[in-house]
Design a protein around this motif. Structure first.
Motif, PDB file in Angstrom:
ATOM      1  N   UNK A  14      -9.841  -5.228  -6.180  1.00  0.00           N
ATOM      2  CA  UNK A  14     -10.836  -4.863  -7.246  1.00  0.00           C
ATOM      3  C   UNK A  14     -10.655  -4.392  -8.287  1.00  0.00           C
ATOM      4  N   UNK A  15      -9.343  -3.633  -8.452  1.00  0.00           N
ATOM      5  CA  UNK A  15      -8.973  -2.993  -9.863  1.00  0.00           C
ATOM      6  C   UNK A  15      -7.340  -2.986  -9.785  1.00  0.00           C
ATOM      7  N   UNK A  18     -13.698   8.571 -10.009  1.00  0.00           N
ATOM      8  CA  UNK A  18     -13.136   7.509 -10.910  1.00  0.00           C
ATOM      9  C   UNK A  18     -13.489   5.984 -10.624  1.00  0.00           C
ATOM     10  N   UNK A  19     -13.402   5.636  -9.412  1.00  0.00           N
ATOM     11  CA  UNK A  19     -13.727   4.279  -8.843  1.00  0.00           C
ATOM     12  C   UNK A  19     -15.235   4.526  -9.075  1.00  0.00           C
ATOM     13  N   UNK A  50     -16.072   3.495 -12.469  1.00  0.00           N
ATOM     14  CA  UNK A  50     -15.790   2.302 -12.899  1.00  0.00           C
ATOM     15  C   UNK A  50     -16.441   1.120 -12.120  1.00  0.00           C
ATOM     16  N   UNK A  51     -17.351   1.543 -11.330  1.00  0.00           N
ATOM     17  CA  UNK A  51     -18.127   0.566 -10.683  1.00  0.00           C
ATOM     18  C   UNK A  51     -17.268  -0.320  -9.784  1.00  0.00           C
ATOM     19  N   UNK A  52     -16.258   0.364  -8.991  1.00  0.00           N
ATOM     20  CA  UNK A  52     -15.583  -0.279  -8.047  1.00  0.00           C
ATOM     21  C   UNK A  52     -15.784   0.317  -6.782  1.00  0.00           C
ATOM     22  N   UNK A  53     -15.990  -0.335  -5.686  1.00  0.00           N
ATOM     23  CA  UNK A  53     -16.335  -0.074  -4.272  1.00  0.00           C
ATOM     24  C   UNK A  53     -15.162   0.523  -3.908  1.00  0.00           C
ATOM     25  N   UNK A  54     -15.122   1.817  -3.275  1.00  0.00           N
ATOM     26  CA  UNK A  54     -13.963   2.374  -2.389  1.00  0.00           C
ATOM     27  C   UNK A  54     -14.061   1.449  -1.067  1.00  0.00           C
ATOM     28  N   UNK A  55     -13.020   1.253  -0.629  1.00  0.00           N
ATOM     29  CA  UNK A  55     -13.073   0.627   0.805  1.00  0.00           C
ATOM     30  C   UNK A  55     -12.841   1.623   1.855  1.00  0.00           C
TER      31      UNK A  55
END
Length: 220
Positions: free
Chosen positions: A116-117, A211-212, A215-220
């Protein structure tokens, strides 16, 4: 490949195997970036990447390191020049030696963000190997960073980043207008044993997760 007659002496002394490995690397990179960059650009990035590591690195691994670094730089340049638009946020972690803090942060970010990033790392004064205590501490979390390697930052890599995280490199860290910067005040794990590195590791994990989220990045 480019004529080596005007190259530094260590490059004029490349073995046949090393020359073949660089030729093979250039062929792979040319196929990957076909239609984006030509042979001259590919070879220039590959050779300059090789120059970054020699003669300090183990000669046997130099072509592989050069190929990996050249690939990262070309990917960054493609983003800067608008050839690659996938909407994924790009984060660059920078510290002094790119051997401990930035590698731990990179490991967590890559593990948690997945596809995702994108994250890269670099150092203002790259070391010669990854901090073994940092590798061991990350292995306790099931994250393998042993295959990473200290490397410098380059202009195209910094310019391609949406966020640059600096840790201890001070004025040596690069700045470009329009790039978002954050400084993380994190202890340097250099010279510490695994027990002493664990709090640093855990601090970096918390920061990476925050930070994730930012950045609107879901953490796994």
């Amino acid at each position: 490949m480019t004529d080596l007659s005007a190259a530094p002496s260590w490059r004029r002394d490349l073995s046949i195997d090393q020359q073949l490995a660089l030729t093979t690397a250039a062929t792979r990179l040319a196929a990957e970036f076909d239609g984006i960059y030509g042979t001259e650009t590919i070879e220039r990035f590959l050779h300059s990447s090789y120059d970054q590591f020699a003669p300090a690195s183990i000669p046997h691994f130099l072509p592989l390191l050069a190929e990996r670094f050249a690939r990262q730089r070309l990917q960054a340049l493609a983003r800067v020049e608008g050839h690659h638009r996938d909407g994924k946020p790009v984060v660059l972690f920078l510290c002094t030696h790119n051997a401990g803090r930035s590698q731990i942060a990179l490991g967590f970010f890559t593990h948690l963000a997945g596809d995702a990033a994108i994250a890269w790392s670099g150092g203002s004064e790259p070391g010669t190997e990854i901090n073994t205590a940092a590798v061991a501490a990350m292995a306790e979390r099931g994250i393998d960073i042993s295959g990473e390697y200290p490397k410098p930052w380059t202009d195209e890599v910094v310019r391609a980043a949406d966020v640059v995280i600096t840790m201890g490199c001070g004025d040596a860290c690069p700045t470009f207008p329009g790039t978002r910067y954050q400084n993380w005040d994190v202890d340097d794990p250099a010279g510490l044993d695994v027990a002493a590195v664990r709090p640093i590791r855990d601090d970096l994990e918390r920061r990476v997760r925050a930070l994730l989220e930012d950045l609107h990045v879901p953490a796994r």
